[in-house]
Scaffold this motif. Structure first.
Motif, PDB file in Angstrom:
ATOM      1  N   VAL A  23       0.071  69.154 -25.162  1.00  0.00           N
ATOM      2  CA  VAL A  23      -0.912  68.695 -25.207  1.00  0.00           C
ATOM      3  C   VAL A  23      -0.801  67.472 -24.136  1.00  0.00           C
ATOM      4  O   VAL A  23      -0.143  66.694 -24.239  1.00  0.00           O
ATOM      5  CB  VAL A  23      -1.488  67.865 -26.642  1.00  0.00           C
ATOM      6  N   VAL A  24      -1.666  67.493 -23.464  1.00  0.00           N
ATOM      7  CA  VAL A  24      -1.608  66.450 -21.965  1.00  0.00           C
ATOM      8  C   VAL A  24      -2.834  65.410 -22.142  1.00  0.00           C
ATOM      9  O   VAL A  24      -4.009  65.675 -22.347  1.00  0.00           O
ATOM     10  CB  VAL A  24      -1.803  67.019 -20.604  1.00  0.00           C
ATOM     11  N   SER A  25      -2.427  64.143 -21.992  1.00  0.00           N
ATOM     12  CA  SER A  25      -3.417  63.064 -22.180  1.00  0.00           C
ATOM     13  C   SER A  25      -3.369  62.242 -20.961  1.00  0.00           C
ATOM     14  O   SER A  25      -2.169  61.897 -20.371  1.00  0.00           O
ATOM     15  CB  SER A  25      -3.420  62.454 -23.464  1.00  0.00           C
ATOM     16  N   GLY A  26      -4.438  61.603 -20.642  1.00  0.00           N
ATOM     17  CA  GLY A  26      -4.405  60.576 -19.704  1.00  0.00           C
ATOM     18  C   GLY A  26      -4.372  61.034 -18.089  1.00  0.00           C
ATOM     19  O   GLY A  26      -4.121  60.288 -17.125  1.00  0.00           O
ATOM     20  N   GLY A  27      -5.153  62.099 -18.128  1.00  0.00           N
ATOM     21  CA  GLY A  27      -5.189  62.813 -16.735  1.00  0.00           C
ATOM     22  C   GLY A  27      -6.466  63.912 -16.830  1.00  0.00           C
ATOM     23  O   GLY A  27      -7.026  64.160 -17.844  1.00  0.00           O
ATOM     24  N   ILE A  28      -6.712  64.376 -15.719  1.00  0.00           N
ATOM     25  CA  ILE A  28      -7.865  65.651 -15.525  1.00  0.00           C
ATOM     26  C   ILE A  28      -6.940  66.962 -15.820  1.00  0.00           C
ATOM     27  O   ILE A  28      -6.340  67.151 -14.818  1.00  0.00           O
ATOM     28  CB  ILE A  28      -8.364  65.470 -14.291  1.00  0.00           C
ATOM     29  N   PHE A  29      -6.961  67.162 -16.924  1.00  0.00           N
ATOM     30  CA  PHE A  29      -6.055  68.495 -17.454  1.00  0.00           C
ATOM     31  C   PHE A  29      -6.447  69.832 -16.284  1.00  0.00           C
ATOM     32  O   PHE A  29      -5.691  70.463 -16.035  1.00  0.00           O
ATOM     33  CB  PHE A  29      -6.199  68.772 -18.915  1.00  0.00           C
ATOM     34  N   SER A  30      -7.919  69.945 -16.547  1.00  0.00           N
ATOM     35  CA  SER A  30      -8.324  71.288 -15.760  1.00  0.00           C
ATOM     36  C   SER A  30      -7.865  71.243 -14.151  1.00  0.00           C
ATOM     37  O   SER A  30      -7.773  72.561 -13.922  1.00  0.00           O
ATOM     38  CB  SER A  30      -9.790  71.229 -15.729  1.00  0.00           C
ATOM     39  N   SER A  70      -0.946  80.331 -21.631  1.00  0.00           N
ATOM     40  CA  SER A  70      -2.434  79.943 -21.551  1.00  0.00           C
ATOM     41  C   SER A  70      -2.860  78.884 -21.699  1.00  0.00           C
ATOM     42  O   SER A  70      -1.934  78.113 -21.806  1.00  0.00           O
ATOM     43  CB  SER A  70      -3.218  81.081 -22.606  1.00  0.00           C
ATOM     44  N   ARG A  71      -4.073  78.378 -21.711  1.00  0.00           N
ATOM     45  CA  ARG A  71      -4.439  77.194 -21.503  1.00  0.00           C
ATOM     46  C   ARG A  71      -5.917  76.934 -21.824  1.00  0.00           C
ATOM     47  O   ARG A  71      -6.594  77.886 -22.010  1.00  0.00           O
ATOM     48  CB  ARG A  71      -4.391  76.590 -19.992  1.00  0.00           C
ATOM     49  N   ASP A  72      -6.273  75.942 -22.620  1.00  0.00           N
ATOM     50  CA  ASP A  72      -7.319  75.547 -23.188  1.00  0.00           C
ATOM     51  C   ASP A  72      -7.762  74.261 -22.592  1.00  0.00           C
ATOM     52  O   ASP A  72      -7.356  73.269 -22.865  1.00  0.00           O
ATOM     53  CB  ASP A  72      -7.406  75.502 -24.869  1.00  0.00           C
ATOM     54  N   THR A  77      -4.517  71.493 -23.218  1.00  0.00           N
ATOM     55  CA  THR A  77      -3.593  72.175 -24.076  1.00  0.00           C
ATOM     56  C   THR A  77      -2.948  73.304 -23.354  1.00  0.00           C
ATOM     57  O   THR A  77      -4.064  74.186 -23.004  1.00  0.00           O
ATOM     58  CB  THR A  77      -3.658  72.340 -25.384  1.00  0.00           C
ATOM     59  N   VAL A  78      -1.904  73.483 -23.015  1.00  0.00           N
ATOM     60  CA  VAL A  78      -1.180  74.775 -22.445  1.00  0.00           C
ATOM     61  C   VAL A  78      -0.407  75.263 -23.635  1.00  0.00           C
ATOM     62  O   VAL A  78       0.398  74.608 -24.541  1.00  0.00           O
ATOM     63  CB  VAL A  78      -0.521  74.335 -21.022  1.00  0.00           C
TER      64      VAL A  78
END
Length: 117
Positions: A23-30, A70-72, A77-78
């Motif tokens: 899980v990535v937080s603090g940025g633009i994941f997409s 995969s990613r959501d 999340t990846v």
């Protein structure tokens, strides 16, 4: 400040499966290209799999046909689905993120995967 938290590691018998999450937080994941790397004891960190912001995937030869990345984007999340695990897959698995337009690369803290034979 980007934070990346991996989970899903553990102990599994050879032939079994695990699903790692990051899980990535603090940025633009997409907009991030995401990847998974691993480091076994006494060895260098090596590439496992990657998925671009557009969804293109790439795999190390050693995991092709067994692992799926995969990613959501909605969940930032990846995932790494690992099937038919082998003892040589034992390593600490790290999540990697690249934000190309910013020239930024970030790493998670790692999650241990142990495959018993």
């Amino acid at each position: 400040q980007v934070q990346m938290v991996e989970s899903g590691g553990g102990l599994v018998q050879a032939g079994g499966s695990l699903r790692l999450s990051c899980v990535v937080s603090g940025g633009i994941f997409s907009m991030r290209d995401m990847g998974w790397y691993r480091q076994a004891p006494g060895k260098q960190r090596e590439f496992v799999a990657s998925i671009t912001s557009a969804g293109s995937t790439n795999y190390a030869d050693s995991v092709k046909g067994r692992f799926t990345i995969s990613r959501d984007n909605a969940k930032s999340t990846v995932f790494l689905q690992m099937n038919s695990l082998k003892s040589e897959d034992t390593a600490v698995y790290y999540c990697n993120s690249i934000l190309r337009f910013a020239g930024r690369e970030d790493w998670g803290q790692g999650t241990q995967v142990t495959v018993s034979s």
